[in-house]
Design a protein around this motif. Structure first.
Motif, PDB file in Angstrom:
ATOM      1  N   ALA A   1       2.744   3.487 -13.131  1.00 58.95           N
ATOM      2  CA  ALA A   1       3.411   2.876 -11.974  1.00 58.95           C
ATOM      3  C   ALA A   1       2.447   2.737 -10.800  1.00 58.95           C
ATOM      4  O   ALA A   1       2.468   1.725 -10.081  1.00 58.95           O
ATOM      5  CB  ALA A   1       4.621   3.705 -11.569  1.00 58.95           C
ATOM      6  N   VAL A   2       1.588   3.723 -10.599  1.00 51.72           N
ATOM      7  CA  VAL A   2       0.593   3.655  -9.513  1.00 51.72           C
ATOM      8  C   VAL A   2      -0.388   2.511  -9.790  1.00 51.72           C
ATOM      9  O   VAL A   2      -0.741   1.749  -8.883  1.00 51.72           O
ATOM     10  CB  VAL A   2      -0.159   4.986  -9.371  1.00 51.72           C
ATOM     11  N   GLN A   3      -0.813   2.384 -11.032  1.00 59.31           N
ATOM     12  CA  GLN A   3      -1.740   1.320 -11.403  1.00 59.31           C
ATOM     13  C   GLN A   3      -1.134  -0.053 -11.121  1.00 59.31           C
ATOM     14  O   GLN A   3      -1.792  -0.933 -10.563  1.00 59.31           O
ATOM     15  CB  GLN A   3      -2.095   1.445 -12.882  1.00 59.31           C
ATOM     16  N   LEU A   4       0.127  -0.235 -11.488  1.00 57.27           N
ATOM     17  CA  LEU A   4       0.794  -1.515 -11.247  1.00 57.27           C
ATOM     18  C   LEU A   4       0.968  -1.776  -9.752  1.00 57.27           C
ATOM     19  O   LEU A   4       0.820  -2.911  -9.290  1.00 57.27           O
ATOM     20  CB  LEU A   4       2.148  -1.532 -11.950  1.00 57.27           C
ATOM     21  N   ALA A   5       1.280  -0.735  -8.993  1.00 57.80           N
ATOM     22  CA  ALA A   5       1.425  -0.892  -7.548  1.00 57.80           C
ATOM     23  C   ALA A   5       0.089  -1.261  -6.913  1.00 57.80           C
ATOM     24  O   ALA A   5       0.022  -2.095  -5.997  1.00 57.80           O
ATOM     25  CB  ALA A   5       1.974   0.398  -6.932  1.00 57.80           C
ATOM     26  N   ASP A   6      -0.981  -0.666  -7.393  1.00 56.35           N
ATOM     27  CA  ASP A   6      -2.324  -0.981  -6.905  1.00 56.35           C
ATOM     28  C   ASP A   6      -2.671  -2.443  -7.194  1.00 56.35           C
ATOM     29  O   ASP A   6      -3.231  -3.144  -6.341  1.00 56.35           O
ATOM     30  CB  ASP A   6      -3.327  -0.048  -7.591  1.00 56.35           C
ATOM     31  N   VAL A   7      -2.314  -2.907  -8.375  1.00 60.65           N
ATOM     32  CA  VAL A   7      -2.563  -4.309  -8.741  1.00 60.65           C
ATOM     33  C   VAL A   7      -1.901  -5.253  -7.742  1.00 60.65           C
ATOM     34  O   VAL A   7      -2.487  -6.261  -7.330  1.00 60.65           O
ATOM     35  CB  VAL A   7      -2.046  -4.585 -10.168  1.00 60.65           C
ATOM     36  N   GLU A   8      -0.680  -4.922  -7.337  1.00 59.41           N
ATOM     37  CA  GLU A   8       0.044  -5.802  -6.419  1.00 59.41           C
ATOM     38  C   GLU A   8      -0.637  -5.880  -5.054  1.00 59.41           C
ATOM     39  O   GLU A   8      -0.587  -6.917  -4.385  1.00 59.41           O
ATOM     40  CB  GLU A   8       1.496  -5.346  -6.272  1.00 59.41           C
ATOM     41  N   VAL A   9      -1.283  -4.809  -4.626  1.00 57.48           N
ATOM     42  CA  VAL A   9      -2.043  -4.859  -3.369  1.00 57.48           C
ATOM     43  C   VAL A   9      -3.182  -5.869  -3.494  1.00 57.48           C
ATOM     44  O   VAL A   9      -3.416  -6.680  -2.590  1.00 57.48           O
ATOM     45  CB  VAL A   9      -2.593  -3.471  -2.995  1.00 57.48           C
ATOM     46  N   HIS A  10      -3.872  -5.846  -4.616  1.00 54.66           N
ATOM     47  CA  HIS A  10      -4.993  -6.766  -4.804  1.00 54.66           C
ATOM     48  C   HIS A  10      -4.526  -8.215  -4.938  1.00 54.66           C
ATOM     49  O   HIS A  10      -5.202  -9.130  -4.461  1.00 54.66           O
ATOM     50  CB  HIS A  10      -5.816  -6.337  -6.014  1.00 54.66           C
TER      51      HIS A  10
ATOM     52  N   LEU B   1       0.839  -1.204   0.000  1.00 51.92           N
ATOM     53  CA  LEU B   1       0.000   0.000   0.000  1.00 51.92           C
ATOM     54  C   LEU B   1       0.874   1.254   0.000  1.00 51.92           C
ATOM     55  O   LEU B   1       0.599   2.220  -0.724  1.00 51.92           O
ATOM     56  CB  LEU B   1      -0.927  -0.010   1.209  1.00 51.92           C
ATOM     57  N   ASP B   2       1.930   1.244   0.785  1.00 50.99           N
ATOM     58  CA  ASP B   2       2.836   2.392   0.820  1.00 50.99           C
ATOM     59  C   ASP B   2       3.492   2.611  -0.547  1.00 50.99           C
ATOM     60  O   ASP B   2       3.745   3.745  -0.948  1.00 50.99           O
ATOM     61  CB  ASP B   2       3.906   2.170   1.888  1.00 50.99           C
ATOM     62  N   ALA B   3       3.739   1.534  -1.269  1.00 46.73           N
ATOM     63  CA  ALA B   3       4.336   1.643  -2.604  1.00 46.73           C
ATOM     64  C   ALA B   3       3.397   2.358  -3.568  1.00 46.73           C
ATOM     65  O   ALA B   3       3.864   3.001  -4.518  1.00 46.73           O
ATOM     66  CB  ALA B   3       4.686   0.257  -3.137  1.00 46.73           C
ATOM     67  N   VAL B   4       2.091   2.264  -3.355  1.00 49.99           N
ATOM     68  CA  VAL B   4       1.135   2.993  -4.187  1.00 49.99           C
ATOM     69  C   VAL B   4       1.365   4.491  -4.044  1.00 49.99           C
ATOM     70  O   VAL B   4       1.425   5.236  -5.034  1.00 49.99           O
ATOM     71  CB  VAL B   4      -0.318   2.626  -3.811  1.00 49.99           C
ATOM     72  N   ARG B   5       1.506   4.953  -2.820  1.00 53.76           N
ATOM     73  CA  ARG B   5       1.698   6.382  -2.580  1.00 53.76           C
ATOM     74  C   ARG B   5       3.037   6.876  -3.121  1.00 53.76           C
ATOM     75  O   ARG B   5       3.168   8.021  -3.543  1.00 53.76           O
ATOM     76  CB  ARG B   5       1.608   6.665  -1.071  1.00 53.76           C
ATOM     77  N   ARG B   6       4.057   6.007  -3.128  1.00 50.07           N
ATOM     78  CA  ARG B   6       5.379   6.406  -3.575  1.00 50.07           C
ATOM     79  C   ARG B   6       5.591   6.238  -5.071  1.00 50.07           C
ATOM     80  O   ARG B   6       6.613   6.676  -5.606  1.00 50.07           O
ATOM     81  CB  ARG B   6       6.445   5.604  -2.813  1.00 50.07           C
ATOM     82  N   ALA B   7       4.665   5.616  -5.754  1.00 54.97           N
ATOM     83  CA  ALA B   7       4.828   5.370  -7.193  1.00 54.97           C
ATOM     84  C   ALA B   7       4.797   6.677  -7.970  1.00 54.97           C
ATOM     85  O   ALA B   7       4.129   7.643  -7.585  1.00 54.97           O
ATOM     86  CB  ALA B   7       3.741   4.430  -7.687  1.00 54.97           C
ATOM     87  N   ASP B   8       5.522   6.699  -9.068  1.00 53.14           N
ATOM     88  CA  ASP B   8       5.654   7.916  -9.876  1.00 53.14           C
ATOM     89  C   ASP B   8       4.986   7.696 -11.227  1.00 53.14           C
ATOM     90  O   ASP B   8       5.466   6.927 -12.051  1.00 53.14           O
ATOM     91  CB  ASP B   8       7.144   8.249 -10.062  1.00 53.14           C
ATOM     92  N   GLY B   9       3.881   8.376 -11.449  1.00 54.56           N
ATOM     93  CA  GLY B   9       3.182   8.270 -12.722  1.00 54.56           C
ATOM     94  C   GLY B   9       2.026   7.298 -12.665  1.00 54.56           C
ATOM     95  O   GLY B   9       2.043   6.321 -11.912  1.00 54.56           O
ATOM     96  N   GLY B  10       0.997   7.568 -13.479  1.00 59.21           N
ATOM     97  CA  GLY B  10      -0.218   6.766 -13.446  1.00 59.21           C
ATOM     98  C   GLY B  10       0.015   5.294 -13.703  1.00 59.21           C
ATOM     99  O   GLY B  10      -0.580   4.440 -13.042  1.00 59.21           O
TER     100      GLY B  10
END
Length: 228
Positions: free
Chosen positions: A140-149, A129-138
């Motif tokens: 990267a954020v989308q991929l980080a969100d996927v990993e949470v799920h 979840l913290d990686a979502v906030r630290r991701a740079d660009g849409g």
């Protein structure tokens, strides 16, 4: 028919045949033309055609019977979720049905994760979840969100949920760029997802389900606006 380029010829031929099947040019239950005629029409060898057929048989779109021919399979009746990526690529109309399943399965996964997550699962969820906030660009954020799920699905302890989650995300790939809306702002993306992780970590099944339903509904609305 236009002859295919010789580089990635099997890939191109597979895509052309798949498009013809899904568009109804080769209807369900019909037999494809004889191999020699089909190969000549596409400007490929019969060996290349057989390789493409093999992929489409494996995907569940064709079935081949020795001495009879190759027939278009009733994939909506007999196929599996592995067909979703190609179906979405062929027709974005499928994405609405994918979203419906995403809502129901996602909420159930959150509820099960709240009941079964281990201390290790909870730590992994907060780190992702913290990686979502630290991701740079849409993207990267989308991929980080996927990993949470993916981690939520693993936290259920049920491997089938993890496989279903993977399949649903693969179904997004053909239209992924149009679904980036909820992920353009990493802080907002984090804030939408945090209640789900917090409820799972607290072991509160009802709250986890409610938080997941709220998250999935909100992100779906934004993504459908992007598709429109």
């Amino acid at each position: 028919m236009e002859a295919l380029p010789r580089d990635t010829v099997v890939d191109v031929l597979e895509g052309r045949l798949r498009q013809d099947i899904l568009s109804g040019r080769h209807p369900v239950g019909s037999y494809l033309p004889p191999e020699r005629r089909l190969a000549d029409g596409y400007g490929v060898t019969r060996t290349t055609l057989k390789h493409a057929f093999g992929r489409l048989v494996q995907a569940g779109l064709l079935e081949t019977k020795h001495g009879v021919g190759t027939r278009v399979r009733d994939f909506t009746r007999l196929g599996g979720t592995d067909l979703l990526p190609m179906l979405v690529e062929h027709s974005p109309d499928w994405i609405g049905e994918v979203f419906e399943v995403r809502r129901s399965i996602g909420a159930l996964i959150a509820e099960r994760a709240a009941a079964r997550a281990t201390a290790e699962d909870r730590a992994a969820l907060h780190a992702l979840l913290d990686a979502v906030r630290r991701a740079d660009g849409g993207d990267a954020v989308q991929l980080a969100d996927v990993e949470v799920h993916r981690a939520l699905a693993r936290a259920t302890g049920n491997r089938v949920y993890a496989l279903l989650t993977n399949t649903l995300f693969r179904a997004y790939l053909p239209v992924r760029a149009a679904l980036v809306g909820p992920f353009t702002d990493p802080v907002a993306a984090h804030a939408r997802l945090a209640p789900v992780v917090d409820a799972v970590s607290a072991g509160d099944e009802a709250r986890a389900r409610q938080a997941a339903e709220a998250y999935l509904t909100a992100t779906e609305r934004i993504m459908l606006e992007g598709l429109a």
